[in-house]
Design a protein around this motif. Structure first.
Motif, short mmCIF file in Angstrom:
data_model
loop_
_atom_site.label_atom_id
_atom_site.label_comp_id
_atom_site.label_asym_id
_atom_site.label_seq_id
_atom_site.Cartn_x
_atom_site.Cartn_y
_atom_site.Cartn_z
N UNK A 125 49.20 52.66 115.48
CA UNK A 125 48.13 52.19 115.65
C UNK A 125 47.91 50.57 115.33
N UNK A 126 48.73 50.18 114.32
CA UNK A 126 48.92 48.67 113.97
C UNK A 126 49.78 48.03 114.78
N UNK A 127 50.44 48.68 115.21
CA UNK A 127 51.74 48.06 116.29
C UNK A 127 50.85 47.85 117.60
N UNK A 128 50.08 48.89 118.02
CA UNK A 128 49.36 48.59 119.40
C UNK A 128 48.15 47.43 119.13
N UNK A 129 47.68 47.57 118.09
CA UNK A 129 46.38 46.47 117.76
C UNK A 129 47.34 44.94 117.95
N UNK A 130 48.39 44.82 117.52
CA UNK A 130 49.05 43.71 117.46
C UNK A 130 49.69 43.41 118.85
N UNK A 131 50.00 44.26 119.53
CA UNK A 131 50.26 44.26 120.92
C UNK A 131 49.24 43.60 121.57
N UNK A 132 48.28 44.26 121.47
CA UNK A 132 46.91 43.81 122.20
C UNK A 132 46.41 42.51 122.12
N UNK A 133 46.68 41.87 120.55
CA UNK A 133 46.49 40.52 120.29
C UNK A 133 47.37 39.82 120.97
N UNK A 134 48.62 40.07 121.02
CA UNK A 134 49.91 39.15 121.70
C UNK A 134 49.24 39.13 123.19
N UNK A 135 48.93 40.18 123.82
CA UNK A 135 48.50 40.21 125.41
C UNK A 135 47.25 39.36 125.45
N UNK A 167 45.82 36.79 123.71
CA UNK A 167 45.99 35.65 123.16
C UNK A 167 44.85 35.27 122.06
N UNK A 168 44.86 34.01 122.08
CA UNK A 168 43.90 33.36 121.16
C UNK A 168 42.29 33.72 121.22
N UNK A 169 42.15 34.79 122.40
CA UNK A 169 40.73 34.62 122.54
C UNK A 169 40.08 35.67 121.77
N UNK A 170 40.71 36.40 120.74
CA UNK A 170 40.43 37.26 120.15
C UNK A 170 40.21 36.71 118.49
N UNK A 171 40.34 35.43 118.47
CA UNK A 171 40.47 34.80 117.03
C UNK A 171 39.08 34.62 116.73
N UNK A 172 38.51 34.77 115.69
CA UNK A 172 37.14 34.40 115.33
C UNK A 172 37.31 32.98 114.99
N UNK A 173 35.86 32.42 114.83
CA UNK A 173 35.80 31.16 114.38
C UNK A 173 35.24 30.31 115.44
N UNK A 174 34.92 28.99 115.32
CA UNK A 174 34.31 28.35 116.19
C UNK A 174 35.44 27.76 117.12
N UNK A 175 34.87 27.48 118.28
CA UNK A 175 35.77 26.96 119.44
C UNK A 175 35.67 25.24 119.58
N UNK A 176 35.93 24.64 120.53
CA UNK A 176 36.02 23.04 120.15
C UNK A 176 34.59 22.60 120.26
N UNK A 177 33.91 23.18 120.99
CA UNK A 177 32.32 22.92 121.23
C UNK A 177 31.39 23.08 120.03
N UNK A 178 32.15 23.82 119.14
CA UNK A 178 31.15 24.07 118.02
C UNK A 178 30.37 25.46 118.10
N UNK A 179 30.54 26.31 118.84
CA UNK A 179 30.24 27.47 119.33
C UNK A 179 30.97 28.62 118.97
N UNK A 180 30.35 29.70 118.46
CA UNK A 180 31.18 31.10 118.07
C UNK A 180 31.55 31.80 119.68
N UNK A 181 32.05 32.82 119.41
CA UNK A 181 32.47 33.66 120.86
C UNK A 181 31.46 34.03 121.37
N UNK A 182 30.19 34.30 120.75
CA UNK A 182 29.15 34.81 121.45
C UNK A 182 28.29 33.72 121.95
#
Length: 124
Positions: free
Chosen positions: A91-101, A103-118
């Motif tokens: 399961x951990x390997x599948x989650x890591x593979x999902x993150x690789x596919x 990309x950085x879209x799943x990373x939490x935190x603010x983007x360049x414009x100061x907004x969160x993902x939501x």
């Protein structure tokens, strides 16, 4: 009677085409002359992603089995721990593979414009 686009409709079409170019990198790469996978040409980056996916899956499974084996030897229930931790490692390997596919879209935190993902302001 023929419908002729007005100046507003024409400018909207141009703006829509520009927005489509910005949002879809696949179309840009085809226009730039980069080889695509539909032609049968595999680029080095596609091979790298495939190798990384396989490595992520195998590493997760190997770590899970190793932890299960160690706990099984220590506590005496080797088969049970190997099965449980092999599933967890898979399961951990599948989650890591999902993150690789994805990309950085799943990373939490603010983007360049100061907004969160939501889309909310961070200060709100």
């Amino acid at each position: 009677m023929v419908h002729r686009p007005s100046e507003k409709e024409d400018s909207f079409t141009k703006r829509l085409a520009r927005a489509d170019e910005k949002l879809s990198p696949k179309k840009r790469s085809k226009k730039a002359g980069a080889p695509s996978s539909s032609d049968g040409n595999k680029t080095l980056s596609e091979f790298g992603v495939a190798m990384r996916l396989g490595t992520e899956l195998a590493a997760g499974l190997a770590v899970g089995v190793a932890i299960g084996y160690a706990l099984g030897c220590w506590l005496g229930y080797k088969v049970v721990f190997i099965m449980i931790f092999a599933l967890l490692g898979c399961g951990a390997g599948m989650i890591n593979a999902w993150r690789v596919l994805n990309g950085p879209a799943l990373l939490a935190g603010p983007t360049n414009n100061g907004r969160s993902q939501r889309g909310c302001r961070i200060d709100d």
